[in-house]
Design an enzyme around this catalytic site. Sequence first.
Site, PDB file in Angstrom:
ATOM      1  N   LYS A 177       0.303  -1.288  -0.196  1.00  0.00           N
ATOM      2  CA  LYS A 177       0.356  -0.048   0.252  1.00  0.00           C
ATOM      3  C   LYS A 177       1.115   1.659   0.022  1.00  0.00           C
ATOM      4  O   LYS A 177       2.175   1.216   0.348  1.00  0.00           O
ATOM      5  CB  LYS A 177      -0.951   0.066   0.968  1.00  0.00           C
ATOM      6  CG  LYS A 177      -1.988  -1.252   1.219  1.00  0.00           C
ATOM      7  CD  LYS A 177      -2.690  -0.909   2.576  1.00  0.00           C
ATOM      8  CE  LYS A 177      -3.952  -2.287   2.206  1.00  0.00           C
ATOM      9  NZ  LYS A 177      -4.568  -2.741   3.896  1.00  0.00           N
ATOM     10  N   TYR A 212     -12.112  -2.857  -2.829  1.00  0.00           N
ATOM     11  CA  TYR A 212     -12.997  -3.118  -1.521  1.00  0.00           C
ATOM     12  C   TYR A 212     -14.665  -3.272  -1.410  1.00  0.00           C
ATOM     13  O   TYR A 212     -14.954  -2.654  -0.545  1.00  0.00           O
ATOM     14  CB  TYR A 212     -12.673  -1.697  -0.448  1.00  0.00           C
ATOM     15  CG  TYR A 212     -10.948  -2.432  -0.469  1.00  0.00           C
ATOM     16  CD1 TYR A 212     -10.523  -3.513   0.689  1.00  0.00           C
ATOM     17  CD2 TYR A 212     -10.133  -1.356  -0.929  1.00  0.00           C
ATOM     18  CE1 TYR A 212      -8.981  -3.448   1.196  1.00  0.00           C
ATOM     19  CE2 TYR A 212      -8.619  -1.365  -0.398  1.00  0.00           C
ATOM     20  CZ  TYR A 212      -8.191  -2.376   0.970  1.00  0.00           C
ATOM     21  OH  TYR A 212      -6.814  -2.361   0.896  1.00  0.00           O
ATOM     22  N   ASN A 236      -1.650  -0.084   7.503  1.00  0.00           N
ATOM     23  CA  ASN A 236      -1.019  -1.576   8.020  1.00  0.00           C
ATOM     24  C   ASN A 236      -0.390  -2.470   6.352  1.00  0.00           C
ATOM     25  O   ASN A 236      -0.235  -3.382   6.454  1.00  0.00           O
ATOM     26  CB  ASN A 236      -2.630  -2.487   8.525  1.00  0.00           C
ATOM     27  CG  ASN A 236      -3.427  -2.604   7.144  1.00  0.00           C
ATOM     28  OD1 ASN A 236      -3.468  -2.200   5.886  1.00  0.00           O
ATOM     29  ND2 ASN A 236      -4.096  -3.067   7.721  1.00  0.00           N
ATOM     30  N   HIS A 262      -1.391  -5.544   1.676  1.00  0.00           N
ATOM     31  CA  HIS A 262      -2.739  -6.566   0.925  1.00  0.00           C
ATOM     32  C   HIS A 262      -2.625  -8.005   1.096  1.00  0.00           C
ATOM     33  O   HIS A 262      -1.232  -7.660  -0.291  1.00  0.00           O
ATOM     34  CB  HIS A 262      -3.805  -5.195   0.497  1.00  0.00           C
ATOM     35  CG  HIS A 262      -5.134  -6.594  -0.560  1.00  0.00           C
ATOM     36  ND1 HIS A 262      -6.256  -6.268   0.651  1.00  0.00           N
ATOM     37  CD2 HIS A 262      -4.883  -7.273  -1.506  1.00  0.00           C
ATOM     38  CE1 HIS A 262      -7.088  -7.587   0.039  1.00  0.00           C
ATOM     39  NE2 HIS A 262      -6.215  -7.731  -1.638  1.00  0.00           N
ATOM     40  N   GLU A 301      -9.150 -11.280  -7.502  1.00  0.00           N
ATOM     41  CA  GLU A 301      -8.195 -10.242  -7.279  1.00  0.00           C
ATOM     42  C   GLU A 301      -6.892  -9.998  -8.431  1.00  0.00           C
ATOM     43  O   GLU A 301      -6.714  -8.606  -9.177  1.00  0.00           O
ATOM     44  CB  GLU A 301      -7.607 -10.000  -6.173  1.00  0.00           C
ATOM     45  CG  GLU A 301      -9.148  -8.959  -4.684  1.00  0.00           C
ATOM     46  CD  GLU A 301      -8.425  -9.681  -3.388  1.00  0.00           C
ATOM     47  OE1 GLU A 301      -8.776  -9.267  -2.477  1.00  0.00           O
ATOM     48  OE2 GLU A 301      -6.991 -10.011  -2.917  1.00  0.00           O
TER      49      GLU A 301
HETATM   50  N1  UDP Z   1      -9.368  -0.888   7.643  1.00  0.00           N
HETATM   51  C1  UDP Z   1      -9.534  -0.092   8.119  1.00  0.00           C
HETATM   52  N2  UDP Z   1     -10.586   0.799   9.388  1.00  0.00           N
HETATM   53  C2  UDP Z   1     -10.672  -1.034   9.916  1.00  0.00           C
HETATM   54  C3  UDP Z   1     -10.838  -1.769   8.871  1.00  0.00           C
HETATM   55  C4  UDP Z   1      -9.862  -1.996   8.234  1.00  0.00           C
HETATM   56  O1  UDP Z   1      -8.576   1.135   7.877  1.00  0.00           O
HETATM   57  O2  UDP Z   1     -11.404  -0.687  10.845  1.00  0.00           O
HETATM   58  C5  UDP Z   1      -9.024  -1.202   6.304  1.00  0.00           C
HETATM   59  C6  UDP Z   1      -7.281  -1.411   6.457  1.00  0.00           C
HETATM   60  O3  UDP Z   1      -6.241  -0.983   5.324  1.00  0.00           O
HETATM   61  C7  UDP Z   1      -7.087  -3.118   5.781  1.00  0.00           C
HETATM   62  C8  UDP Z   1      -8.873  -3.335   5.238  1.00  0.00           C
HETATM   63  O4  UDP Z   1      -9.688  -1.533   5.092  1.00  0.00           O
HETATM   64  O5  UDP Z   1      -6.845  -3.384   5.378  1.00  0.00           O
HETATM   65  C9  UDP Z   1      -9.745  -4.099   4.611  1.00  0.00           C
HETATM   66  O6  UDP Z   1     -10.145  -4.329   5.454  1.00  0.00           O
HETATM   67  P1  UDP Z   1     -10.214  -6.285   5.217  1.00  0.00           P
HETATM   68  O7  UDP Z   1     -10.745  -6.665   6.795  1.00  0.00           O
HETATM   69  O8  UDP Z   1     -10.384  -6.630   5.136  1.00  0.00           O
HETATM   70  O9  UDP Z   1      -8.539  -6.478   6.678  1.00  0.00           O
HETATM   71  P2  UDP Z   1      -7.347  -7.320   5.628  1.00  0.00           P
HETATM   72  O10 UDP Z   1      -8.101  -8.469   5.020  1.00  0.00           O
HETATM   73  O11 UDP Z   1      -7.029  -6.468   5.055  1.00  0.00           O
HETATM   74  O12 UDP Z   1      -6.504  -7.898   6.819  1.00  0.00           O
END
Ligand code: UDP
Length: 149
Positions: free
Chosen positions: A9, A49, A112, A115, A126
């Site tokens: 990211k 997303y 974080n 992805h 994807e």
């Molecule tokens: N995210 C965020 N706030 C939240 C939850 C998710 O900004 O409270 C963002 C974060 O970048 C995350 C992405 O949304 O990686 C997608 O969320 P998901 O639950 O799919 O997590 P991942 O699969 O990336 O661990």
Amino acid sequence: MERTFLAIKPDGIQRGLIGEIISRFEAKGFTLVGLKFMKVSRELAEQHYNIHREKSFFTGLVDFITSGPVIAMVWEGSGAIAAARKMIGATNPLTAEPGTIRGDLGIDIGRNIIHGSDAPETATQEISLWFKDEELISWQPSLISWIRE
Ligand code: UDP
């Protein structure tokens, strides 16, 4: 043989973590089959997303992903989808285990770093959303017999 979609990211790019992150997947023994350095359009970010469209963090997330370049990648290997998720760690870097990318390198859920596809169906979706077939290269690393029996 499984393929998974990973994206570094904008925060990972800005923080100079490209090499560190790619090194972990190379060292693990997975094979890189696609990579591009790109600015993500709003349309692509929203499609990627889409499952989070109704969430409160959706607009901020799309703003963030489109805020700077990302590195989109496809990696191949047996069990690559689940293994990459383990290597990436929990969504919130503060609770992600040490030894994982998020656990070692981040502190904020909105920053974080990376992805990774969470299941075979999402990996397929994807990969086809981010890459054209001709952008993926099937090749056999010469060391593969030292990585896989
Ligand atoms: N995210 C965020 N706030 C939240 C939850 C998710 O900004 O409270 C963002 C974060 O970048 C995350 C992405 O949304 O990686 C997608 O969320 P998901 O639950 O799919 O997590 P991942 O699969 O990336 O661990």
